[in-house]
Design an enzyme around this catalytic site. Structure first.
Site, PDB file in Angstrom:
ATOM      1  N   TYR A 103     -25.490  12.415 -19.215  1.00  8.52           N
ATOM      2  CA  TYR A 103     -25.087  11.550 -20.295  1.00  8.52           C
ATOM      3  C   TYR A 103     -23.741  10.802 -20.203  1.00  8.52           C
ATOM      4  O   TYR A 103     -22.826  11.413 -19.918  1.00  8.52           O
ATOM      5  CB  TYR A 103     -25.084  12.194 -21.826  1.00  8.52           C
ATOM      6  N   CYS A 104     -23.932   9.358 -20.122  1.00 12.73           N
ATOM      7  CA  CYS A 104     -22.585   8.724 -20.190  1.00 12.73           C
ATOM      8  C   CYS A 104     -21.850   9.158 -18.946  1.00 12.73           C
ATOM      9  O   CYS A 104     -22.819   8.867 -17.703  1.00 12.73           O
ATOM     10  CB  CYS A 104     -21.807   8.903 -21.235  1.00 12.73           C
ATOM     11  N   LEU A 105     -20.861   9.451 -18.625  1.00 11.74           N
ATOM     12  CA  LEU A 105     -20.079   9.565 -17.484  1.00 11.74           C
ATOM     13  C   LEU A 105     -20.641  10.880 -16.780  1.00 11.74           C
ATOM     14  O   LEU A 105     -20.651  10.866 -15.634  1.00 11.74           O
ATOM     15  CB  LEU A 105     -18.584   9.862 -17.585  1.00 11.74           C
ATOM     16  N   GLY A 162     -23.945  11.205 -16.507  1.00  8.49           N
ATOM     17  CA  GLY A 162     -25.001  10.887 -15.906  1.00  8.49           C
ATOM     18  C   GLY A 162     -24.609  10.049 -14.567  1.00  8.49           C
ATOM     19  O   GLY A 162     -25.299  10.076 -13.437  1.00  8.49           O
ATOM     20  N   PHE A 208     -28.839   9.006 -19.208  1.00  7.34           N
ATOM     21  CA  PHE A 208     -28.631   8.333 -20.602  1.00  7.34           C
ATOM     22  C   PHE A 208     -27.340   7.690 -20.791  1.00  7.34           C
ATOM     23  O   PHE A 208     -26.403   8.105 -20.568  1.00  7.34           O
ATOM     24  CB  PHE A 208     -28.512   9.580 -21.717  1.00  7.34           C
TER      25      PHE A 208
END
Length: 577
Positions: A310-312, A314, A338
């Site tokens: 998720y975010c960083l 990811g 994500f």
């Protein structure tokens, strides 16, 4: 010049630049000055643009004058306006703004705003980065001058003050003092104490099965008699607490996955302090992702893992997966990303705060502190959404005297974290400034990795109103990764679009699968061809995972002999301030 003199000069400059950063709220005055100078010099050398802007100013004044005449003829309430605000602009939506003289005030403001939008766009010769900066800061200055932000020019606030005989201002003043005291004392925002970690949020039962100097790994207890053999590893960003993925029971992604028959693991990052200043991106790979994967392999040997970032987190997962593909490591079953960027050539408005001058100033400040503070990041995000995160709060709380209750997502957002100086510098330089990952230059263990080497099935999610990772930037994964890719574009923003539980009203998403030999579709063409679905995208994702998982079997035991339980979820690191 000898080495000692050079060192002294460098330290003096770092001290000065760190002091400058504190004085200018971590913004580089050199970067801002160069942007405005670039724009002003090119405007001064563009007589055609000057004539165009002058004519636009005359047209605006003429239209505003006609509107004023219509107001006087219609007793201050004409049937039309000279400027319609954008659909997303809610500042003047109250009917009170249509009454005299507030209709003239807000129309004058919108006319001025339109003029500046034209003045700071389509200026040939100005660098794109400088033009975006000038346009952004012009909007910030205009937002400060909005008539809605002042008591005497805000009809809604004035009516409330008259009706309540000033009690709204008394409450607003009390709220203002309370917010200052809480901020200075390092306390959470008002109302956040209703969402206690481990009691009200992050309540899914589980055990901490790994802890090192950077992260904990939580293994969640199963809720079904059988589970899929492939576990799911969740990798949140370390710029936030992990429990956005395990909020309240009704909107916890962790709980949802567990109830769908998966064994779920989640990393919980340590909130770094000054002694962690030298921890870099390689440390987050080694002590975070790979340490977690090694632990899962001990608990469930021989089982491939559905890795989800998720975010960083990811971006970190994409780097790790590329390194594993390079090295022939086949321990992953699939990859899900994500709101995660792998190409930072068009990062959105967050790129306004990232250039060589800005990064150098941040590095000087972090050199003194050892970390990048949560307040600095919060300030940047507030400016990106100044009305939603700043001015609407000022108006509603301090002028109208309304302290609306916060929800679990808002409480989580206020539970901020820090980032080590070295990691944050490497992250900004390698990914944002140099875009090394998309160019195949990003090094892991001394050798570059390439996203194109990954051959695992991939599921990616972008969100429509994302200010942190714009969906068109996330979509660039299509140009770097050649394999099977299912892409989802969901309603909502960077956080609310991911916390997207089934049953949430007014949610929808577009989805389309790209096979390895399918031609590339530009993002707007993809959006036109993608299937529109109502509701949450979570079921579509779990269905996708199920198609890449084996038959259900008995759930694994918590931990193992080499990784015994170190305590109950949510663990120790998530509670650190």
């Amino acid at each position: 010049m000898n080495a000692e003199t050079k060192t002294a000069a460098r330290l003096t400059d770092e001290f000065f630049h760190a002091s400058q950063a504190r004085a200018f709220a971590s913004l580089s005055p050199a970067s801002l000055s160069l942007a405005w100078l670039d724009w002003a010099m090119h405007l001064g050398a563009s007589p055609g643009k000057q004539i165009e802007l002058l004519r636009l100013a005359f047209d605006h004044q003429r239209e505003l004058g006609q509107y004023l005449v219509e107001c006087l003829k219609a007793s201050g309430d004409p049937s039309t306006v000279c400027v319609e605000p954008p659909e997303t602009d809610r500042r003047f939506s109250d009917p009170a703004w249509c009454k005299w003289p507030y209709n003239i005030m807000h129309q004058s403001f919108l006319v001025t705003q339109n003029w500046w939008e034209e003045a700071t766009s389509d200026m040939r010769g100005v660098s794109r980065h400088h033009l975006d900066q000038v346009s952004f800061w012009a909007r910030q200055l205009l937002d400060m001058a909005s008539p809605g932000n002042q008591l005497w020019t805000n009809p809604v606030a004035l009516d409330r003050t008259i009706q309540q005989r000033g009690m709204n201002l008394m409450r607003g003043g009390a709220y203002f003092l309370e917010d200052i005291v809480r901020h200075q004392a390092g306390m959470p925002v008002a109302g956040a104490d209703k969402f206690r970690v481990g009691h009200d949020v992050a309540t899914t039962p589980g055990k901490v099965v790994m802890r090192n100097g950077l992260a904990e790994l939580i293994q969640y207890a199963p809720s079904t008699e059988t589970v899929r053999p492939e576990p799911i590893l969740l990798i949140p960003a370390w710029i936030m607490k992990y429990y956005i993925l395990d909020l309240s029971p009704h909107n916890s992604l962790v709980r949802y996955l567990r109830d769908q028959g998966y064994t779920v693991y989640c990393l919980s990052w340590k909130n770094p302090k000054d002694e962690d200043a030298e921890r870099g991106m390689d440390d987050y790979l080694r002590e975070g992702f790979f340490a977690a994967l090694d632990t899962i392999n001990k608990i469930q040997p021989g089982r491939a893992v559905h890795a989800t970032g998720y975010c960083l987190g990811g971006t970190l997962l994409a780097i790790a997966a590329a390194a594993m593909a390079r090295d022939g490591d086949q321990r992953l079953a699939s990859i899900s990303l994500f709101t995660a960027q792998v190409d930072f050539s068009e990062p959105g408005e967050i790129g306004l705060f990232i250039d060589e001058s800005q990064v150098h100033m941040l590095e000087a400040q972090m050199q003194r502190r050892g970390y990048f503070s949560a307040d600095q990041m919060a300030s940047a995000f507030q400016m990106l959404r100044s009305y939603d995160l700043l001015w609407s709060h000022v108006i509603n709380v301090y002028l109208l005297g309304e302290r609306r209750p916060i929800n679990d997502l808002m409480a989580w957002n206020a539970d901020t974290t820090r980032m080590p100086a070295r990691m944050h510098s490497e992250y900004l330089r390698r990914l944002y400034l140099n875009n090394d990952l998309s160019a195949g230059r990003y090094p892991v263990a001394g050798r570059p990795v390439s996203i194109s080497d990954i051959r695992l099935p991939m599921f990616a999610v972008g969100t429509v109103t994302d200010h942190v990772a714009p969906w068109r930037s996330v979509y660039k994964l299509h140009q770097l990764y050649p394999g099977e890719l299912s892409f989802v574009l969901t309603s909502g923003g960077h956080n609310a679009g991911i916390v997207n539980e089934p049953g949430h009203p007014r949610r929808h998403y577009h989805i389309r699968e790209r096979r390895p030999r399918d031609p590339f579709l530009p993002p707007d063409e993809w959006l036109a061809k993608a299937d529109l679905q109502q509701g949450s995208w979570w079921p579509a994702w779990t269905q996708w995972l199920a198609g890449r998982s084996g038959k259900a079997e008995a759930p694994p035991s918590p931990g193992c002999s080499d990784c015994p339980s170190l305590g109950d979820a949510p663990g120790r690191y998530v509670l650190e301030k």
